[in-house]
Design a protein around this motif. Structure first.
Motif, PDB file in Angstrom:
ATOM      1  N   LEU A 140       1.298  12.514  -2.076  1.00 25.45           N
ATOM      2  CA  LEU A 140       0.339  12.662  -3.166  1.00 25.45           C
ATOM      3  C   LEU A 140       0.177  14.128  -3.560  1.00 25.45           C
ATOM      4  CD1 LEU A 140      -2.261  10.062  -1.879  1.00 25.45           C
ATOM      5  CD2 LEU A 140      -1.123   9.953  -4.110  1.00 25.45           C
ATOM      6  N   GLN A 141       0.082  14.990  -2.577  1.00 27.04           N
ATOM      7  CA  GLN A 141      -0.049  16.421  -2.877  1.00 27.04           C
ATOM      8  C   GLN A 141       1.190  16.947  -3.585  1.00 27.04           C
ATOM      9  OE1 GLN A 141      -1.159  18.017   1.052  1.00 27.04           O
ATOM     10  NE2 GLN A 141      -3.125  18.579   0.158  1.00 27.04           N
ATOM     11  N   LYS A 142       2.364  16.517  -3.147  1.00 28.96           N
ATOM     12  CA  LYS A 142       3.610  16.944  -3.785  1.00 28.96           C
ATOM     13  C   LYS A 142       3.649  16.505  -5.245  1.00 28.96           C
ATOM     14  CE  LYS A 142       8.641  16.829  -3.142  1.00 28.96           C
ATOM     15  NZ  LYS A 142       9.753  16.313  -2.299  1.00 28.96           N
ATOM     16  N   LYS A 143       3.024  15.375  -5.525  1.00 28.95           N
ATOM     17  CA  LYS A 143       2.980  14.852  -6.896  1.00 28.95           C
ATOM     18  C   LYS A 143       1.999  15.626  -7.770  1.00 28.95           C
ATOM     19  CE  LYS A 143       2.749  10.377  -9.255  1.00 28.95           C
ATOM     20  NZ  LYS A 143       2.614   8.913  -9.108  1.00 28.95           N
ATOM     21  N   GLY A 144       1.135  16.424  -7.152  1.00 27.93           N
ATOM     22  CA  GLY A 144       0.157  17.195  -7.903  1.00 27.93           C
ATOM     23  C   GLY A 144      -1.238  16.609  -7.887  1.00 27.93           C
ATOM     24  N   SER A 188      -1.675   7.527   5.643  1.00 23.34           N
ATOM     25  CA  SER A 188      -0.991   8.320   6.664  1.00 23.34           C
ATOM     26  C   SER A 188      -0.827   9.750   6.155  1.00 23.34           C
ATOM     27  CB  SER A 188       0.375   7.717   6.963  1.00 23.34           C
ATOM     28  OG  SER A 188       1.207   7.771   5.805  1.00 23.34           O
ATOM     29  N   TRP A 189      -0.502  10.649   7.084  1.00 28.09           N
ATOM     30  CA  TRP A 189      -0.230  12.028   6.666  1.00 28.09           C
ATOM     31  C   TRP A 189       0.951  12.069   5.702  1.00 28.09           C
ATOM     32  CZ3 TRP A 189      -3.974  15.113   7.015  1.00 28.09           C
ATOM     33  CH2 TRP A 189      -4.814  15.157   8.129  1.00 28.09           C
ATOM     34  N   LYS A 190       1.937  11.205   5.915  1.00 20.79           N
ATOM     35  CA  LYS A 190       3.094  11.161   5.023  1.00 20.79           C
ATOM     36  C   LYS A 190       2.667  10.800   3.606  1.00 20.79           C
ATOM     37  CE  LYS A 190       7.522   8.777   4.355  1.00 20.79           C
ATOM     38  NZ  LYS A 190       8.452   7.755   4.909  1.00 20.79           N
ATOM     39  N   PHE A 194       0.812  -1.218   0.000  1.00 17.42           N
ATOM     40  CA  PHE A 194       0.000   0.000   0.000  1.00 17.42           C
ATOM     41  C   PHE A 194       0.846   1.268   0.000  1.00 17.42           C
ATOM     42  CE2 PHE A 194      -2.643   3.269   2.103  1.00 17.42           C
ATOM     43  CZ  PHE A 194      -3.619   3.366   1.118  1.00 17.42           C
ATOM     44  N   ASP A 195       2.043   1.220   0.546  1.00 15.89           N
ATOM     45  CA  ASP A 195       2.842   2.444   0.552  1.00 15.89           C
ATOM     46  C   ASP A 195       3.330   2.836  -0.840  1.00 15.89           C
ATOM     47  OD1 ASP A 195       4.731   0.449   0.306  1.00 15.89           O
ATOM     48  OD2 ASP A 195       5.752   0.894   2.202  1.00 15.89           O
ATOM     49  N   HIS A 196       3.016   2.030  -1.863  1.00 11.84           N
ATOM     50  CA  HIS A 196       3.281   2.387  -3.258  1.00 11.84           C
ATOM     51  C   HIS A 196       2.048   2.975  -3.949  1.00 11.84           C
ATOM     52  CE1 HIS A 196       6.605  -0.941  -3.245  1.00 11.84           C
ATOM     53  NE2 HIS A 196       7.003   0.163  -2.650  1.00 11.84           N
ATOM     54  N   PHE A 197       1.004   3.242  -3.182  1.00 15.64           N
ATOM     55  CA  PHE A 197      -0.267   3.700  -3.755  1.00 15.64           C
ATOM     56  C   PHE A 197      -0.098   4.919  -4.653  1.00 15.64           C
ATOM     57  CE2 PHE A 197      -4.045   6.545  -2.857  1.00 15.64           C
ATOM     58  CZ  PHE A 197      -4.861   5.989  -3.825  1.00 15.64           C
ATOM     59  N   SER A 198       0.772   5.854  -4.263  1.00 14.89           N
ATOM     60  CA  SER A 198       0.908   7.098  -5.019  1.00 14.89           C
ATOM     61  C   SER A 198       1.382   6.875  -6.448  1.00 14.89           C
ATOM     62  CB  SER A 198       1.865   8.057  -4.294  1.00 14.89           C
ATOM     63  OG  SER A 198       3.176   7.517  -4.258  1.00 14.89           O
ATOM     64  N   THR A 199       2.028   5.733  -6.717  1.00 13.87           N
ATOM     65  CA  THR A 199       2.524   5.484  -8.076  1.00 13.87           C
ATOM     66  C   THR A 199       1.392   5.254  -9.071  1.00 13.87           C
ATOM     67  OG1 THR A 199       2.743   3.096  -7.711  1.00 13.87           O
ATOM     68  CG2 THR A 199       4.633   4.474  -7.134  1.00 13.87           C
ATOM     69  N   VAL A 249      -6.867   9.125   9.825  1.00 12.09           N
ATOM     70  CA  VAL A 249      -6.079  10.233  10.373  1.00 12.09           C
ATOM     71  C   VAL A 249      -6.689  11.582  10.013  1.00 12.09           C
ATOM     72  CG1 VAL A 249      -3.948   8.887  10.357  1.00 12.09           C
ATOM     73  CG2 VAL A 249      -4.489  10.336   8.387  1.00 12.09           C
ATOM     74  N   PHE A 250      -7.491  11.630   8.954  1.00 10.47           N
ATOM     75  CA  PHE A 250      -8.036  12.894   8.468  1.00 10.47           C
ATOM     76  C   PHE A 250      -9.493  13.121   8.859  1.00 10.47           C
ATOM     77  CE2 PHE A 250      -7.937   9.608   5.163  1.00 10.47           C
ATOM     78  CZ  PHE A 250      -9.284   9.412   4.947  1.00 10.47           C
ATOM     79  N   SER A 251     -10.080  12.218   9.619  1.00  8.51           N
ATOM     80  CA  SER A 251     -11.494  12.383   9.987  1.00  8.51           C
ATOM     81  C   SER A 251     -11.654  13.605  10.890  1.00  8.51           C
ATOM     82  CB  SER A 251     -12.018  11.137  10.684  1.00  8.51           C
ATOM     83  OG  SER A 251     -11.309  10.900  11.889  1.00  8.51           O
TER      84      SER A 251
END
Length: 339
Positions: free
Chosen positions: A189-193, A182-184, A47-52, A164-166
């Motif tokens: 994801l935000q940094k990626k646009g 996670s917040w990280k 799951f920590d590869h989700f942003s890809t 974490v965002f609720s």
């Protein structure tokens, strides 16, 4: 109630009973099953590869509803599971065990509730409490606990049942698809646009005991979709970017905000929308979700994203590969991989 229509069984050892951060060191330490909604092809990832799997301009939509400690016990140990708020002092609820003959329930702190006339077609009763508003929530947070089904073998703190965002209390059960974020990861994801926005849908009970499951068309849930969300989604559609819902609750909220002409509108209200295989999805391109039991109506919704034979093949593969089910389990990403 929904009949069993999906041909698989979840082995007992795949019912996740421990949050990931207690099994390892972090929430995102779960597996990711990636499923192409068009071809049915799949592969395995972490799951920590989700942003890809997301690109600049894609919109990731989260549910900001916060889980309530919705289980109460009377002074004589009757278990009450809140199901839906009706008024400041009135809730639909499920009573586990025998109903009190006099219709009166007595709780700690001199709080009581009276059973009112209920719809006999469903197992819920209507309870009017002797406290309301902030006083009720103070009582609830002092004495309530999260809903815990039989596959959870010990109590976990309410924070284990939150994303974490609720931010807005109201869900009876955790909107669990976003639990591993996670917040990280959100910052990456935000940094990626990737654009990250929130809708709100307060979940009700997902199970009524004794093999009784809520039918979505008779199971209304409060939701809200803001103008900001609508604007970002329309921009994404214009540029060919993906709209990814984190959880079936987000799909239900967004598709419930579509008008008769197929246009997404800012909407606040209640929905009884039942998304099934033949439902046209007007808004959402992909879905991040957990793994669901064969009786759950969530699978009807997943069949709107991907043909049922592909879905069932994927679920059998997930079982064979040891993926974990339920709110503390692993994650399934269903999306168009070629978009």
């Amino acid at each position: 109630m929904k009949p069993l229509t999906y041909s698989f069984q979840v082995p007992a050892h795949l019912h996740a009973n421990t949050p990931a951060e207690y099994r390892s060191s972090k929430r995102e330490a779960v597996k990711l099953f990636v499923l192409d909604r068009h071809s049915g092809s799949y592969h395995h990832d972490n799951f920590d590869h989700f942003s890809t799997y997301l690109n600049k301009g894609d919109v990731l939509i989260l549910n900001n509803s916060r889980t309530l400690p919705a289980v109460l016990h009377t002074i004589d140990k009757i278990e009450i599971r809140l199901a839906k708020k009706r008024q400041d002092d009135t809730w639909e609820a499920l009573i586990i065990g025998a109903l009190p003959k006099n219709g009166k329930l007595i709780f700690p702190d001199n709080v009581n509730a009276t059973m009112k006339k209920s719809d006999s077609k469903k197992p819920l009763v209507t309870l009017q409490f002797s406290v309301s508003g902030n006083s009720f929530y103070e009582f609830l947070y002092r004495h309530g606990s999260p809903i815990r089904y039989e596959y959870i073998h010990r109590e976990w703190p309410i924070q284990a049942y939150q994303t974490v965002f609720s931010s807005v209390p109201g869900s009876i059960e955790m909107p669990s698809a976003g639990r591993a974020l996670s917040w990280k990861m959100l910052a990456q994801l935000q940094k990626k646009g990737v654009k990250i926005v929130f809708v709100q849908l307060h979940t009700g009970l997902s199970y009524f005991e004794n093999d009784q499951w809520p039918e979505p068309s008779n199971h209304s849930e409060a939701f809200s979709v803001s103008n900001e969300v609508v604007t970002l989604i329309k921009q994404a559609k214009t540029t060919g970017s993906k709209v990814i819902a984190v959880g079936t609750t987000v799909v239900r909220a967004l598709e419930s905000a579509v008008d008769a002409y197929g246009m997404l509108r800012p909407t606040t209200g209640e929905t009884t929308l039942h998304i099934k295989a033949d439902t046209m999805l007007n808004v959402v391109d992909g879905l991040l979700t957990g793994f669901h039991e064969p009786e759950a109506s969530h699978l009807d919704m997943l069949s709107a994203f991907i043909e049922t034979p592909y879905l069932l093949t994927a679920y059998h593969e997930a079982i064979n590969q040891g993926y974990l089910w339920h709110e503390f389990g692993d994650i399934n990403l269903i999306l168009p991989l070629n978009k």
